[in-house]
Design an enzyme around this catalytic site. Structure first.
Site, mmCIF file in Angstrom:
data_model
loop_
_atom_site.group_PDB
_atom_site.id
_atom_site.type_symbol
_atom_site.label_atom_id
_atom_site.label_comp_id
_atom_site.label_asym_id
_atom_site.label_seq_id
_atom_site.Cartn_x
_atom_site.Cartn_y
_atom_site.Cartn_z
ATOM 1 N N ASP A 1 95.460 7.185 31.223
ATOM 2 C CA ASP A 1 94.156 6.521 31.073
ATOM 3 C C ASP A 1 94.047 5.270 31.951
ATOM 4 O OD1 ASP A 1 93.712 8.369 28.947
ATOM 5 O OD2 ASP A 1 94.602 6.982 27.508
ATOM 6 N N GLU B 1 84.291 11.424 26.614
ATOM 7 C CA GLU B 1 85.030 10.156 26.505
ATOM 8 C C GLU B 1 85.281 9.614 27.913
ATOM 9 O OE1 GLU B 1 88.655 11.259 24.467
ATOM 10 O OE2 GLU B 1 89.431 12.363 26.183
HETATM 11 O O1 FUB Z 1 94.999 8.280 25.407
HETATM 12 C C1 FUB Z 1 94.312 8.659 24.242
HETATM 13 C C2 FUB Z 1 92.995 9.245 24.582
HETATM 14 O O2 FUB Z 1 93.163 10.408 25.386
HETATM 15 C C3 FUB Z 1 92.094 8.375 25.408
HETATM 16 O O3 FUB Z 1 91.515 7.332 24.690
HETATM 17 C C4 FUB Z 1 91.157 9.389 25.929
HETATM 18 O O4 FUB Z 1 90.350 8.964 26.980
HETATM 19 C C5 FUB Z 1 92.107 10.497 26.318
HETATM 20 O O5 FUB Z 1 92.629 10.332 27.600
#
Ligand code: FUB
Length: 367
Positions: A58, A265
């Site tokens: 991320d 997301e």
């Molecule tokens: O790393 C945990 C979660 O997985 C992140 O918050 C999302 O964007 C995904 O990459």
């Protein structure tokens, strides 16, 4: 004799053909196997992991004082079983990486913030971001509180690599995951955030929490990402959280079933030639895509793909300009093969003259 000669030659030919055919059959299945093995062996990754001693995912990359800092999740294997809510992403601290140039030596600055020092957090330190203002560095991170509800916290430091000192409570009015803090040219900071499924955004309507709200049905309108201006001290929201509209070329909102274009997301905002580029992950279709708008609140018109699916379930990006070139930071699971142990990578990003992005494919088959 002629007949028998003919018979013999006929039989010999038949035998020869049979042997040849069986040889060919054998040869062709061997070729297929070889091709498959070759394909696996020859799969070339576009980029290699930036670090191999630690799993960082991320990535939110920033140029602070002429150096590149990468703020990411620190993936570890804690034994939590995999589920649809992402419980296996059970991170407990943050490490910040830095480098003086793309391709330069990477420094892992060690623990910058640990769960033990954040009074409000129960579990799961997820994808963070950072900003520089007021001669300080601000680190924004999502985590579940003691009631297992995601909020976004803030921590400060006088150095970009930390260590960061967290506020005692999460940012009031914040919720869900994946903050992206964007500074506009007029100096205003905005925080974009949100993530559906494990990120709990489906439980928030009109900024109110309802634990009974599940994922939307295919024909429902897709859930929208959120944004709010930040206060001058960078520790509070300066206005009520708003939804951001992402629309197709005819101006219509996407439905949940348009899952190769709708928001999931990983918000990341940047500006290019005066336009606002809102980038995000489509989640279950594993793409990073972008939508363009004329102001920081949108609406943003879906334009195309930034990054095709990488190896691993999740995909998460940041885009920054450094010394005149644009770069895409992303992650995959090249080192571990495990969805929750991801490694960070970078590659150059190219724009077309009309402002569209040339999509990146994270690996290539060799010719
Ligand atoms: O790393 C945990 C979660 O997985 C992140 O918050 C999302 O964007 C995904 O990459």
């Amino acid at each position: 004799m002629v007949i028998s000669k003919n018979k013999f030659s006929c039989a010999a030919s038949l035998l020869a053909i049979t042997i040849l055919l069986s040889c060919n059959q054998h040869e062709s299945s061997k070729t297929t196997e070889t091709k498959e093995v070759d394909k696996k062996q020859q799969k070339e990754y576009l980029s290699q992991p930036l670090v191999t001693n630690i799993y960082i995912a991320d990535p939110s990359a920033h140029n602070f004082g002429g150096r590149i800092y990468i703020y990411g999740s620190h993936d570890t294997a804690t034994g939590v079983p995999e589920d649809d809510l992402g419980s296996h992403f059970d991170m407990k601290d943050y490490h910040i990486l830095s480098m003086d140039s793309i391709g330069g030596k990477i420094t892992d600055h060690g623990v910058a913030l640990t769960i033990k020092d954040i009074p409000w957090v129960g579990r799961q330190l997820w994808a963070p971001d950072a900003a520089y203002a007021n001669n300080r560095y601000y680190f924004y991170f999502p985590a579940k509180d003691k009631n297992d509800i995601f909020h976004i916290g803030v921590a400060t430091s006088n150095k970009p690599e930390g260590p960061f000192v967290p506020e005692k409570e999460p940012i009031k009015g914040s919720y869900s995951i994946d903050p992206c803090v964007f500074k506009d040219e007029d100096g205003t900071f905005y925080m974009y955030f949100g993530g559906i499924w494990g990120g709990q955004l489906q439980r928030w309507n009109h900024n109110q929490y309802d634990s009974t709200k599940g994922n939307r049905k295919p024909d429902d309108l897709a859930i929208l990402p959120r944004v709010a201006k930040l206060s001058a001290d960078m520790k509070a929201l300066a206005e009520p959280v708003r939804e951001i509209k992402i629309v197709d070329s005819s101006g219509s909102l996407f439905k949940e079933k348009n899952n190769d274009k709708r928001f999931f997301e990983a918000s990341w905002m940047f500006k290019y030639n005066g336009k606002y580029y809102f980038t995000y992950s489509t989640g279950d279709t594993h793409k990073i895509v972008y939508a363009i708008g004329n102001n920081p609140y949108g609406p943003f018109t879906y334009t195309g793909v930034v990054l095709n699916p990488v190896e691993g379930w999740t995909s998460h990006q940041s885009i920054m300009q450094f010394r005149g070139k644009w770069y895409l930071f992303y992650h995959d699971v090249q080192l571990s093969g495990k969805t929750y142990l991801r490694n960070v990578k970078v590659t150059e990003l190219h724009f077309n003259p009309d402002g569209t992005i040339q999509p990146v494919t994270a690996f290539k088959e060799s010719k």
